[in-house]
Design a protein around this motif. Structure first.
Motif, PDB file in Angstrom:
ATOM      1  N   ASN A 263       1.287  -6.055 -24.048  1.00 30.20           N
ATOM      2  CA  ASN A 263       1.363  -4.701 -23.514  1.00 30.20           C
ATOM      3  C   ASN A 263       1.543  -4.741 -21.998  1.00 30.20           C
ATOM      4  N   ARG A 264       2.612  -4.149 -21.505  1.00 37.78           N
ATOM      5  CA  ARG A 264       2.895  -4.211 -20.065  1.00 37.78           C
ATOM      6  C   ARG A 264       1.818  -3.529 -19.231  1.00 37.78           C
ATOM      7  N   PHE A 265       1.159  -2.523 -19.771  1.00 38.24           N
ATOM      8  CA  PHE A 265       0.119  -1.828 -19.013  1.00 38.24           C
ATOM      9  C   PHE A 265      -1.129  -2.690 -18.849  1.00 38.24           C
ATOM     10  N   PHE A 266      -1.381  -3.569 -19.795  1.00 38.27           N
ATOM     11  CA  PHE A 266      -2.520  -4.471 -19.691  1.00 38.27           C
ATOM     12  C   PHE A 266      -2.393  -5.367 -18.458  1.00 38.27           C
ATOM     13  N   TRP A 267      -1.172  -5.754 -18.132  1.00 37.42           N
ATOM     14  CA  TRP A 267      -0.925  -6.672 -17.019  1.00 37.42           C
ATOM     15  C   TRP A 267      -0.706  -5.947 -15.691  1.00 37.42           C
ATOM     16  N   SER A 268      -0.782  -4.625 -15.671  1.00 36.04           N
ATOM     17  CA  SER A 268      -0.561  -3.874 -14.430  1.00 36.04           C
ATOM     18  C   SER A 268      -1.444  -4.331 -13.275  1.00 36.04           C
ATOM     19  N   PRO A 269      -2.731  -4.615 -13.496  1.00 40.03           N
ATOM     20  CA  PRO A 269      -3.538  -5.107 -12.368  1.00 40.03           C
ATOM     21  C   PRO A 269      -3.003  -6.421 -11.782  1.00 40.03           C
ATOM     22  N   LEU A 270      -2.475  -7.302 -12.627  1.00 44.25           N
ATOM     23  CA  LEU A 270      -1.897  -8.551 -12.122  1.00 44.25           C
ATOM     24  C   LEU A 270      -0.657  -8.256 -11.283  1.00 44.25           C
ATOM     25  N   TYR A 271       0.209  -7.384 -11.757  1.00 40.79           N
ATOM     26  CA  TYR A 271       1.410  -7.038 -11.007  1.00 40.79           C
ATOM     27  C   TYR A 271       1.034  -6.420  -9.652  1.00 40.79           C
ATOM     28  N   LEU A 272       0.054  -5.533  -9.673  1.00 40.20           N
ATOM     29  CA  LEU A 272      -0.405  -4.904  -8.430  1.00 40.20           C
ATOM     30  C   LEU A 272      -0.984  -5.955  -7.484  1.00 40.20           C
ATOM     31  N   PHE A 273      -1.772  -6.879  -8.014  1.00 35.76           N
ATOM     32  CA  PHE A 273      -2.331  -7.949  -7.188  1.00 35.76           C
ATOM     33  C   PHE A 273      -1.218  -8.759  -6.527  1.00 35.76           C
ATOM     34  N   ILE A 274      -0.204  -9.131  -7.282  1.00 39.83           N
ATOM     35  CA  ILE A 274       0.901  -9.933  -6.739  1.00 39.83           C
ATOM     36  C   ILE A 274       1.591  -9.176  -5.602  1.00 39.83           C
ATOM     37  N   ILE A 275       1.836  -7.895  -5.804  1.00 37.92           N
ATOM     38  CA  ILE A 275       2.499  -7.084  -4.775  1.00 37.92           C
ATOM     39  C   ILE A 275       1.635  -7.015  -3.513  1.00 37.92           C
ATOM     40  N   VAL A 276       0.364  -6.662  -3.678  1.00 40.80           N
ATOM     41  CA  VAL A 276      -0.534  -6.537  -2.522  1.00 40.80           C
ATOM     42  C   VAL A 276      -0.706  -7.890  -1.832  1.00 40.80           C
ATOM     43  N   PHE A 277      -0.889  -8.943  -2.611  1.00 38.45           N
ATOM     44  CA  PHE A 277      -1.054 -10.283  -2.046  1.00 38.45           C
ATOM     45  C   PHE A 277       0.165 -10.678  -1.225  1.00 38.45           C
ATOM     46  N   CYS A 278       1.352 -10.492  -1.765  1.00 37.88           N
ATOM     47  CA  CYS A 278       2.576 -10.885  -1.063  1.00 37.88           C
ATOM     48  C   CYS A 278       2.729 -10.124   0.247  1.00 37.88           C
ATOM     49  N   ILE A 279       2.485  -8.822   0.225  1.00 44.11           N
ATOM     50  CA  ILE A 279       2.645  -8.010   1.432  1.00 44.11           C
ATOM     51  C   ILE A 279       1.570  -8.354   2.457  1.00 44.11           C
ATOM     52  N   LYS A 280       0.338  -8.454   2.004  1.00 47.90           N
ATOM     53  CA  LYS A 280      -0.773  -8.724   2.928  1.00 47.90           C
ATOM     54  C   LYS A 280      -0.678 -10.136   3.508  1.00 47.90           C
ATOM     55  N   GLN A 281      -0.362 -11.097   2.682  1.00 57.06           N
ATOM     56  CA  GLN A 281      -0.364 -12.496   3.108  1.00 57.06           C
ATOM     57  C   GLN A 281       0.910 -12.891   3.864  1.00 57.06           C
ATOM     58  N   TYR A 282       2.060 -12.347   3.442  1.00 56.30           N
ATOM     59  CA  TYR A 282       3.336 -12.829   3.971  1.00 56.30           C
ATOM     60  C   TYR A 282       4.150 -11.772   4.705  1.00 56.30           C
ATOM     61  N   LYS A 283       3.593 -10.578   4.875  1.00 53.81           N
ATOM     62  CA  LYS A 283       4.227  -9.503   5.630  1.00 53.81           C
ATOM     63  C   LYS A 283       5.682  -9.250   5.200  1.00 53.81           C
ATOM     64  N   LYS A 284       6.622  -9.412   6.124  1.00 51.23           N
ATOM     65  CA  LYS A 284       8.022  -9.125   5.821  1.00 51.23           C
ATOM     66  C   LYS A 284       8.552 -10.032   4.716  1.00 51.23           C
ATOM     67  N   GLN A 285       8.203 -11.310   4.750  1.00 51.08           N
ATOM     68  CA  GLN A 285       8.654 -12.219   3.697  1.00 51.08           C
ATOM     69  C   GLN A 285       8.080 -11.820   2.343  1.00 51.08           C
ATOM     70  N   GLY A 286       6.915 -11.197   2.341  1.00 50.35           N
ATOM     71  CA  GLY A 286       6.311 -10.718   1.102  1.00 50.35           C
ATOM     72  C   GLY A 286       7.189  -9.691   0.404  1.00 50.35           C
ATOM     73  N   TYR A 287       7.830  -8.829   1.203  1.00 48.77           N
ATOM     74  CA  TYR A 287       8.759  -7.858   0.626  1.00 48.77           C
ATOM     75  C   TYR A 287       9.967  -8.558   0.000  1.00 48.77           C
ATOM     76  N   TYR A 288      10.421  -9.631   0.638  1.00 47.04           N
ATOM     77  CA  TYR A 288      11.527 -10.409   0.066  1.00 47.04           C
ATOM     78  C   TYR A 288      11.110 -11.068  -1.242  1.00 47.04           C
ATOM     79  N   ILE A 289       9.891 -11.583  -1.279  1.00 47.40           N
ATOM     80  CA  ILE A 289       9.380 -12.211  -2.514  1.00 47.40           C
ATOM     81  C   ILE A 289       9.357 -11.183  -3.638  1.00 47.40           C
ATOM     82  N   ILE A 290       8.804 -10.013  -3.348  1.00 46.95           N
ATOM     83  CA  ILE A 290       8.722  -8.952  -4.361  1.00 46.95           C
ATOM     84  C   ILE A 290      10.122  -8.519  -4.785  1.00 46.95           C
TER      85      ILE A 290
END
Length: 187
Positions: free
Chosen positions: A34-61
């Motif tokens: 179920n894709r909704f079950f994994w929503s917290p993981l997807y959100l974590f990846i997005i927040v982690f990438c932006i917080k940790q890698y700033k502009k490059q985080g947006y490229y990763i996402i």
């Protein structure tokens, strides 16, 4: 030869779908796909990438989303209509053997877009983060594998569907990572 592969695939499907049947998996596997079950993981990846890698985080996402989109496009829009394989839960020859754990849907079966998409994202993220965090490899592969296995267990895909989807996703993930590293050589 095709018939013997299809028979092997149907037999293996039934060994997983019926043979491994138990109340814990009956509860767990519908959640795993179920894709909704994994929503917290997807959100974590997005927040982690932006917080940790700033502009490059947006490229990763952005590249992760591009990788996902390519997997979905190739599996769902190009290969599935061409092959036109019926899902096991819609296969009349298996009607008496199917345990309905989730709605079947009317979509086609080969390859599994769930497997393609999740392996593509997992392999992309593994390639991007492995040098910085080694557990990305087993965690990413486990994540994509459990989702793929769940597709067979709940009855919506054959094992060959998810295996092919996994191989396609791995290829797309590797290509997406190569493109990312070409565009972001400093990462």
């Amino acid at each position: 030869m095709i018939e013997s592969i299809q028979q092997f695939d149907a037999d293996l499907f039934l060994k997983i779908h019926r043979g491994l049947s138990n109340s814990f998996f009956d509860w767990l596997m519908p959640l795993m796909r179920n894709r909704f079950f994994w929503s917290p993981l997807y959100l974590f990846i997005i927040v982690f990438c932006i917080k940790q890698y700033k502009k490059q985080g947006y490229y990763i996402i952005g590249m992760a989303l591009f990788t996902f989109a390519m997997g979905d496009l190739i599996a769902s829009r190009l290969i599935k209509p061409f092959v036109a394989r019926v899902r096991p839960c819609n296969d009349f020859s298996l009607a008496n053997d199917i345990i309905h754990r989730v709605p079947c849907g009317s979509g086609l079966s080969f390859p599994s877009a769930h497997a393609t998409n999740h392996f593509a994202i997992a392999v992309f993220l593994i390639c991007v983060f492995y040098s910085r965090w080694k557990p990305t490899l087993p965690l990413g592969l486990f994540w994509a594998t459990i989702i793929s296995f769940a597709q067979v267990y709940v009855g919506v895909h054959y094992p060959v569907d998810v295996t092919t989807g996994a191989l396609l996703g791995i290829t797309i993930g590797l290509l997406g990572a190569r493109l990312f590293k070409t565009l972001q050589p400093d990462f």
